[in-house]
Design an enzyme around this catalytic site. Structure first.
Site, PDB file in Angstrom:
ATOM      1  N   CYS A 163       0.807  -1.218   0.000  1.00  0.00           N
ATOM      2  CA  CYS A 163       0.000   0.000   0.000  1.00  0.00           C
ATOM      3  C   CYS A 163       0.840   1.269   0.000  1.00  0.00           C
ATOM      4  O   CYS A 163       0.289   2.371  -0.033  1.00  0.00           O
ATOM      5  CB  CYS A 163      -0.950  -0.015   1.191  1.00  0.00           C
ATOM      6  SG  CYS A 163      -1.992  -1.486   1.200  1.00  0.00           S
ATOM      7  N   HIS A 303      -2.468   7.763   6.552  1.00  0.00           N
ATOM      8  CA  HIS A 303      -2.745   6.471   5.924  1.00  0.00           C
ATOM      9  C   HIS A 303      -4.142   6.019   6.330  1.00  0.00           C
ATOM     10  O   HIS A 303      -4.903   5.553   5.492  1.00  0.00           O
ATOM     11  CB  HIS A 303      -1.679   5.454   6.330  1.00  0.00           C
ATOM     12  CG  HIS A 303      -1.758   4.169   5.577  1.00  0.00           C
ATOM     13  ND1 HIS A 303      -1.698   4.107   4.203  1.00  0.00           N
ATOM     14  CD2 HIS A 303      -1.894   2.878   5.998  1.00  0.00           C
ATOM     15  CE1 HIS A 303      -1.799   2.849   3.801  1.00  0.00           C
ATOM     16  NE2 HIS A 303      -1.913   2.086   4.879  1.00  0.00           N
ATOM     17  N   GLU A 314      -0.610   4.952  14.008  1.00  0.00           N
ATOM     18  CA  GLU A 314      -0.283   6.145  13.235  1.00  0.00           C
ATOM     19  C   GLU A 314      -0.480   7.393  14.086  1.00  0.00           C
ATOM     20  O   GLU A 314       0.334   8.326  14.032  1.00  0.00           O
ATOM     21  CB  GLU A 314      -1.126   6.234  11.968  1.00  0.00           C
ATOM     22  CG  GLU A 314      -0.726   7.404  11.079  1.00  0.00           C
ATOM     23  CD  GLU A 314      -1.402   7.422   9.726  1.00  0.00           C
ATOM     24  OE1 GLU A 314      -0.962   8.191   8.856  1.00  0.00           O
ATOM     25  OE2 GLU A 314      -2.375   6.665   9.526  1.00  0.00           O
ATOM     26  N   HIS A 340      -9.820   1.981   0.379  1.00  0.00           N
ATOM     27  CA  HIS A 340      -8.364   1.825   0.338  1.00  0.00           C
ATOM     28  C   HIS A 340      -7.961   1.329  -1.050  1.00  0.00           C
ATOM     29  O   HIS A 340      -8.232   0.176  -1.407  1.00  0.00           O
ATOM     30  CB  HIS A 340      -7.929   0.831   1.412  1.00  0.00           C
ATOM     31  CG  HIS A 340      -6.456   0.774   1.643  1.00  0.00           C
ATOM     32  ND1 HIS A 340      -5.537   1.371   0.804  1.00  0.00           N
ATOM     33  CD2 HIS A 340      -5.722   0.167   2.620  1.00  0.00           C
ATOM     34  CE1 HIS A 340      -4.316   1.147   1.253  1.00  0.00           C
ATOM     35  NE2 HIS A 340      -4.410   0.423   2.351  1.00  0.00           N
ATOM     36  N   PHE A 399       1.806  -3.567   3.882  1.00  0.00           N
ATOM     37  CA  PHE A 399       2.150  -4.894   4.397  1.00  0.00           C
ATOM     38  C   PHE A 399       3.621  -5.178   4.116  1.00  0.00           C
ATOM     39  O   PHE A 399       4.165  -4.786   3.084  1.00  0.00           O
ATOM     40  CB  PHE A 399       1.302  -5.964   3.714  1.00  0.00           C
ATOM     41  CG  PHE A 399      -0.120  -6.064   4.208  1.00  0.00           C
ATOM     42  CD1 PHE A 399      -0.555  -5.346   5.302  1.00  0.00           C
ATOM     43  CD2 PHE A 399      -1.015  -6.898   3.566  1.00  0.00           C
ATOM     44  CE1 PHE A 399      -1.864  -5.448   5.758  1.00  0.00           C
ATOM     45  CE2 PHE A 399      -2.330  -7.013   4.009  1.00  0.00           C
ATOM     46  CZ  PHE A 399      -2.755  -6.293   5.101  1.00  0.00           C
TER      47      PHE A 399
END
Length: 414
Positions: A163, A303, A314, A340, A399
């Site tokens: 991502c 994110h 985060e 996403h 990931f």
């Protein structure tokens, strides 16, 4: 001396609008692009929703024969690339094609084609597998097809960092410009992951929201009741251009790209480390690269995936880097509207930062109805907010422990 890089063109295909203007209007009106999946029947799956693009016609950007030899992710990439070139008024016939590069990220490439051709193999045998299977499926083919169709002959890079892929691609474009290896780099990402195999895989990981009775409220970053992310599809592309080259041709400059930080967690294949240590280092590295202090930042596009650990860690990482300024700087997650977009997320969210810089309006985090007490920053809840933004920061985490932060600054003409 490093050369300076600016953004001069934008292309965007998103669940809340296709084309820069439509996407920005979606941000301005806090449009929700998440609904029950229509591309196939999602009933057997744990999660039934996604951010789909339902009005995309690839033949508006390429001929029908070309489109049939591309996976959907490639079609999106070509479309967004053509949009960016047109928006930037870059006349390719007047440019040296060897000085125009490409840097494109995709997390999973042509997974729809992959799944289809596996089924062909199993039901009809190896002789019936398409001869275009491999070039339709491999992630670098978005860059390859764009290079072929637009005649671009400079450096061509493909980043695959989950991502964080398209944010990494834009960071690499910045480096190509700074080192003088290209005058212009068409950079961004593209993803078309809404296929049964993807939905099943992410569902088995328990990573997706299962708020199937209320899809429009399923993606709720930083909310106490968040229960997973929602997949989206689309592409984002920007023209990253050397400043003097842009000035010489009279290009419109949206912003200056001034910072790129990339780190690894070295922790876990899917989970971020407690406290977001790796993402904090990415933010700090990007600020150092830009020559800025934390208090110089006016907006953070997070994110913000709507998963339990990501949003919490985060938040903690932002506090680590920004200290008391963390409570003063607005933070929002546009994934609440788009879903996403996996490998394309970073590029689309950088374009959302350009919107904040250009329009003086912060995109909101929609569906933030019950704030998580541990996520206690200013997340611009539910409604866009007017604000003067001179510096914007965008986070993308993937990931495998990939962390990328990009920094934009308002271009002042100096």
């Amino acid at each position: 001396m490093r050369k300076r890089a600016v953004i001069t063109g934008i292309g965007a295909l998103t669940p809340i609008g296709c084309g820069k203007d439509a996407f920005w209007e979606g941000l301005r009106t806090a449009r929700n692009g998440i609904h029950r999946i229509t591309r196939f029947d999602p009933t057997p799956f744990a999660s039934h929703m996604a951010g789909e693009i339902n009005d995309f016609d690839p033949t508006a950007y390429m001929d029908k024969k070309e489109s049939r030899r591309m996976d959907r992710f490639c079609q999106f990439g070509v479309a967004a690339a053509r949009q960016a070139v047109a928006d930037g008024r870059l006349d390719l016939s007047r440019e040296d094609p060897t000085r125009i590069g490409i840097a494109i990220g995709s997390g999973i490439g042509g997974i729809e084609t992959f799944a289809e051709q596996v089924q062909v193999l199993e039901t009809k045998g190896p002789d019936r597998v398409s001869p275009f299977f491999i070039p339709m499926m491999i992630p670098n083919m978005a860059a390859g097809q764009i290079s072929i169709l637009l005649g671009l002959k400079g450096p061509s890079l493909t980043t695959v960092s989950a991502c964080a892929s398209s944010a990494d691609a834009i960071g690499q474009a910045l480096r190509l410009i700074q080192r003088g290896e290209a005058d212009v780099v068409l950079a961004g990402g593209t993803e078309a992951p809404i296929a049964p195999i993807s939905l099943a895989g992410f569902g088995s990981m328990k990573a997706l929201s299962t708020r199937n009775d209320d899809p429009e409220h399923a993606c709720r970053p930083f909310d106490r009741d968040r229960d997973g992310f929602v997949m989206g599809e689309g592409a984002g592309m920007v023209l990253v251009e050397e400043l003097e080259h842009a000035r010489a041709r009279g290009a419109h400059i949206y912003a200056e790209l001034i910072g790129y930080g990339a780190t690894s967690d070295a922790y876990h294949i899917t989970a971020p480390p407690p406290g977001g240590e790796g993402s904090a280092r990415a933010m700090a590295a990007a600020l150092a690269d830009a020559g800025l202090r934390p208090e110089d930042v006016d907006y953070i596009n997070a994110h913000g995936t709507s998963t339990s650990y990501n949003d919490l860690y985060e938040t903690q990482a932002i506090k680590t880097v920004f200290g008391e300024h963390a409570y003063r700087v607005p933070v929002s997650s546009t994934k609440s509207m788009t879903g996403h977009l996996l490998g394309a997320a970073g590029a689309v969210e950088l374009i959302a930062c350009l919107f904040a810089l250009q329009e003086g309006l912060l995109p909101p985090t929609i569906n933030l109805e019950n704030p998580d007490p541990e996520c206690d920053l200013d997340y611009v809840p539910n409604t866009p907010r007017p604000a003067q933004v001179n510096v914007a920061l965008s986070n993308s985490f993937g990931f495998g422990g990939h962390n990328v932060t990009l920094v934009l600054r308002r271009y002042s003409g100096d």
